[in-house]
Design a protein around this motif. Structure first.
Motif, short mmCIF file in Angstrom:
data_model
loop_
_atom_site.label_atom_id
_atom_site.label_comp_id
_atom_site.label_asym_id
_atom_site.label_seq_id
_atom_site.Cartn_x
_atom_site.Cartn_y
_atom_site.Cartn_z
N ALA A 274 41.36 42.17 38.19
CA ALA A 274 39.97 41.77 38.43
C ALA A 274 39.22 42.76 39.32
O ALA A 274 38.05 42.56 39.62
N GLY A 275 39.92 43.83 39.76
CA GLY A 275 39.26 44.87 40.54
C GLY A 275 39.52 44.85 42.02
O GLY A 275 38.95 45.66 42.77
N THR B 147 35.80 33.98 43.00
CA THR B 147 34.51 33.48 43.49
C THR B 147 34.40 33.60 45.01
O THR B 147 33.37 34.01 45.54
N LEU B 148 35.48 33.26 45.72
CA LEU B 148 35.42 33.17 47.18
C LEU B 148 35.56 34.50 47.90
O LEU B 148 34.90 34.71 48.93
N ILE B 149 36.41 35.39 47.41
CA ILE B 149 36.69 36.63 48.14
C ILE B 149 35.42 37.42 48.44
O ILE B 149 35.20 37.82 49.59
N PRO B 150 34.56 37.68 47.46
CA PRO B 150 33.33 38.42 47.79
C PRO B 150 32.45 37.69 48.80
O PRO B 150 31.73 38.34 49.58
N ARG B 151 32.49 36.36 48.81
CA ARG B 151 31.70 35.62 49.77
C ARG B 151 32.24 35.79 51.18
O ARG B 151 31.49 35.85 52.15
N TYR B 152 33.57 35.87 51.30
CA TYR B 152 34.16 36.15 52.61
C TYR B 152 33.76 37.55 53.08
O TYR B 152 33.44 37.76 54.25
N ILE C 283 43.32 28.92 40.30
CA ILE C 283 43.37 29.57 41.62
C ILE C 283 42.75 30.96 41.54
O ILE C 283 41.97 31.37 42.41
N GLU C 284 43.07 31.68 40.47
CA GLU C 284 42.47 33.01 40.28
C GLU C 284 40.95 32.92 40.23
O GLU C 284 40.24 33.70 40.89
N SER C 285 40.44 31.98 39.45
CA SER C 285 38.99 31.82 39.33
C SER C 285 38.36 31.50 40.68
O SER C 285 37.30 32.04 41.04
#
Length: 321
Positions: A275-276, A235-240, A229-231
């Motif tokens: 992860a920042g 991946t998805l958050i910056p795309r949102y 889920i973390e991975s």
């Protein structure tokens, strides 16, 4: 145009071709915390920038002006914004191919402000010639011909976001028995894991307690699931964000919303911070009274694959999970 040195807040003149995206730009800047106004008469510019008399401006301001603005003069406007004290002036010029501008006017059925009774291409040509001086002096030129609104907002975030532009990331825990989270963009069901509710010494605790967290993580499926889920989220958050989403809510659910979902939300928030990211955490159902009736719904059979239960606890997963 050279920016005035110092630490003054920015004064951004948003100008350019009518139909090139000025409204989209101002809305995006407003979402980033800027004070914004559109089509302000030039005679009111300094008063708007300074606000209350004697008050020093603390946040950046963006002013949209084009041929529709009263008193708009492309020749004198650069010197006007340079003369305003207490801000760092900049010019953003929005350009767009003539054919695309004409298509946009045709789609919206609006008339070009410089050609109310003429074809739109006449107004476009006249406006391009009259604003050429502003284009030459612009600090930033953005051509919106091939940009979608989301791509334009992303370009603005990279140029003008700074520390103000912080999309809001929220991690939520909830209980399915009390209804799924309606604000969630992404939902993860933690009912696959053994339920601490049926362990007598853990039942009065919550997923914020270390003992419950340790119990959850001892399930053989817990850590691999959380890692995946973390991975996925990284991946998805910056795309949102890139798609222009200002708020993103990630929800973790279990039956009652007090143990597994809370533990998962706390753990994932910590993982994402490492992860920042800077997530907020909210536990929707944590303050609600726990109840065996909520937990004990005959939906599942015990898995028998989780950690061994202590004396008095039910074997395997609870029936409601």
């Amino acid at each position: 145009m050279a920016a005035r040195p110092g630490t003054f807040p920015r004064l951004l003149l948003v100008t350019g071709m009518s139909g090139a995206g000025k409204s989209t730009v101002l809305h995006a800047l407003e979402d980033m915390g800027w004070d914004c106004v559109d089509n302000l008469p030039t005679s009111l510019l300094e008063a708007f920038v300074h606000g209350e008399r004697g008050a020093r401006r603390k946040i950046p301001v963006a002013v949209g002006m084009d041929v529709r603005s009263r008193g708009f003069d492309p020749q004198t406007l650069p010197s006007l914004i340079q003369s305003i004290e207490g801000v760092t002036p900049e010019i953003l010029y929005l350009d767009c191919a003539g054919s695309e501008l004409i298509r946009r006017y045709d789609e919206t059925r609006r008339r070009h402000p410089l050609a109310p009774d003429r074809p739109a291409e006449d107004g476009v040509a006249k406006e391009r010639a009259s604003t050429a001086a502003l284009r030459d002096l612009a600090d930033t030129l953005i051509d919106t011909t091939d940009l979608t609104p989301a791509e334009l907002r992303e370009e603005l975030r990279s140029r003008y976001g700074g520390d103000i532009d912080q999309p809001v990331l929220t991690i939520v825990s909830f209980g399915f028995a009390r209804g799924i989270s309606r604000t969630a963009d992404l939902v993860f069901d933690m009912r696959f894991a053994d339920n601490p509710h049926w362990v007598p010494e853990l039942q009065p605790m919550t997923g914020e307690d270390r003992a419950v967290q340790d119990y959850c993580s001892s399930d053989v499926a817990w850590t691999p699931a959380m890692a995946q889920i973390e991975s996925l989220l990284i991946t998805l958050i910056p795309r949102y964000w890139a798609a222009g989403k200002s708020y993103l809510t990630v929800a973790f659910g279990c039956t009652g919303g007090r143990h597994r979902s809370v533990a998962a939300a706390v753990e994932m928030a910590n993982r994402l911070r490492e992860a920042g990211f800077s997530p907020n955490v909210r536990h929707r159902d944590l303050a609600k009274p726990q109840s065996d009736a909520v937990e004990d719904t005959p939906a599942e059979k015990p898995s028998g694959t989780g950690p061994s239960m202590k004396s008095g606890a039910r074997d395997g997963n609870d029936a409601g999970e």
